[in-house]
Scaffold this motif. Structure first.
Motif, mmCIF file in Angstrom:
data_model
loop_
_atom_site.group_PDB
_atom_site.id
_atom_site.type_symbol
_atom_site.label_atom_id
_atom_site.label_comp_id
_atom_site.label_asym_id
_atom_site.label_seq_id
_atom_site.Cartn_x
_atom_site.Cartn_y
_atom_site.Cartn_z
ATOM 1 N N ASP A 224 -4.951 -8.657 -4.012
ATOM 2 C CA ASP A 224 -4.340 -7.859 -2.952
ATOM 3 C C ASP A 224 -5.386 -6.857 -2.466
ATOM 4 O OD1 ASP A 224 -2.885 -6.138 -1.337
ATOM 5 O OD2 ASP A 224 -1.133 -6.120 -2.644
ATOM 6 N N VAL A 225 -5.901 -7.085 -1.249
ATOM 7 C CA VAL A 225 -6.983 -6.235 -0.750
ATOM 8 C C VAL A 225 -6.456 -5.011 -0.008
ATOM 9 C CG1 VAL A 225 -8.653 -8.106 -0.629
ATOM 10 C CG2 VAL A 225 -7.179 -7.653 1.352
ATOM 11 N N VAL A 226 -5.133 -4.821 -0.013
ATOM 12 C CA VAL A 226 -4.546 -3.619 0.573
ATOM 13 C C VAL A 226 -4.163 -2.630 -0.509
ATOM 14 C CG1 VAL A 226 -2.550 -2.706 1.841
ATOM 15 C CG2 VAL A 226 -3.744 -4.722 2.681
ATOM 16 N N LEU A 227 -3.347 -3.063 -1.469
ATOM 17 C CA LEU A 227 -2.801 -2.120 -2.456
ATOM 18 C C LEU A 227 -3.852 -1.685 -3.458
ATOM 19 C CD1 LEU A 227 -0.265 -0.616 -3.171
ATOM 20 C CD2 LEU A 227 0.408 -2.512 -4.643
ATOM 21 N N ARG A 228 -4.486 -2.626 -4.116
ATOM 22 C CA ARG A 228 -5.550 -2.322 -5.082
ATOM 23 C C ARG A 228 -5.142 -1.242 -6.088
ATOM 24 N NH1 ARG A 228 -11.241 -2.807 -1.641
ATOM 25 N NH2 ARG A 228 -11.050 -5.040 -1.266
#
Length: 330
Positions: A224-228
């Motif tokens: 997940d490259v948004v939440l991280r």
């Protein structure tokens, strides 16, 4: 027989996970951008001053977009004071007068820390643009200064005030991420305090198990490259609260009473995918009408969180709008 092996993990070799060919070029480009996007490291968990500065820096990056909303003739924006909470009331110019009475109580995301203050108006305006009606967005108290239950108290106070002015059959409750956590917990509190439920609930990529036990919490970590990650923000919010308290983690509550028809949206790369799946299953087990939309390769919040308006985002919104048309009539 020993249960020692029950917690044995699966060990994976280092690997590269490219954007899949199953999604649009716009969505693939968004994932590629997200993979190299710079992320502000979190301060030490016990450094309150550093967290205040960290949150302020994040919010400052949103303010130019907020200013555009405030200046745009496409949005009618006003503020109301409900108790001690400032509430943004936003409506898109294209909403017909017949739909002004459709009320959307929108609770913003941001890990219970970010996107407060004037930034509250931005996701509220986006919700008004996409789904219509009149949006009420409380600028609830945030961490690090205000852990649980401050935000929940503010959201419930706003809902209680709306019930004095509007039929609950006209009220939709929506929330994104941490806001979806608050939306779910608020309905449990409202039920316990004898308040009627709204007509519908829309949870967008919800965080509903703050023990962080869900499968995708580990499986989609880094994918997940948004939440991280949300561990530090969760710790700040919970502070001295029990993460299994249903008002903290709504998944552990009695969902059989007080929940209206519920629509949940997530994606296969969302780190909170399992929270969405588990909440959907728990609602259905409790006899609540619940629908789940899972977008292919979507990260937390969708590709729009990466600056794209991919066809997949358009399709997801269209499905949500069709669902709302059946349940939110004003």
């Amino acid at each position: 027989m020993s249960d020692a092996a029950d917690d044995t993990p699966v060990y994976l070799p280092a690997r590269t996970i490219p954007p899949p060919m199953s999604i649009s070029p716009q969505a693939r480009a968004a994932l590629a951008r997200g993979a190299v996007r710079e992320r502000m490291p979190n301060p030490p968990i016990d450094d309150v001053d550093a967290w205040r500065a960290h949150v302020a820096t994040f919010n400052e990056r949103m303010l130019p977009f907020v200013d555009q909303i405030m200046a745009s003739p496409l949005f009618h924006v006003e503020t109301r004071q409900i108790g001690t909470t400032n509430v943004y009331v936003i409506r898109h110019a294209d909403v017909p007068p017949s739909d002004h009475g459709k009320i959307n109580l929108h609770l913003h995301g941001g890990g219970w820390a970010y996107a407060g203050g004037r930034c509250t108006a931005l996701p509220a305006a986006i919700s008004a643009l996409h789904y219509g009606g009149t949006v009420y967005a409380p600028d609830y108290r945030t961490t690090p200064d205000h852990p649980f239950p401050a935000a929940l108290d503010d959201c419930l106070a706003t809902y209680r005030a709306l019930l004095k002015e509007h039929d609950p059959a006209s009220i939709l409750v929506t929330g994104d991420s941490a806001g979806a956590n608050l939306a779910s917990a608020m309905l449990l509190r409202a039920r316990d305090e004898g308040l009627p439920p709204p007509c519908a609930l829309f949870l967008n990529t919800p965080a509903v198990d703050l023990t962080l036990a869900s499968d995708s919490w580990a499986v989609n970590d880094g994918v997940d490259v948004v939440l991280r990650g949300l561990g530090d923000e969760t710790a700040l919010y919970c502070r001295n609260a029990d993460p299994r308290d249903p008002h903290v983690s709504p998944l552990f509550g009695d969902l059989s009473r007080g929940f209206p028809p519920t629509y949940i949206r997530t994606g296969t790369r969302d780190q909170l995918l399992s929270d969405s799946v588990r909440m959907h299953a728990a609602l259905r087990k409790a006899g609540v009408e619940a629908d789940l939309y899972v977008g292919e390769a979507m990260p937390h919040g969708g590709f729009a969180m990466l600056g794209a308006d991919a066809p997949e985002d358009v399709d997801a919104r269209a499905d949500t709008i069709r669902w709302l048309a059946r349940h939110w009539k004003g």
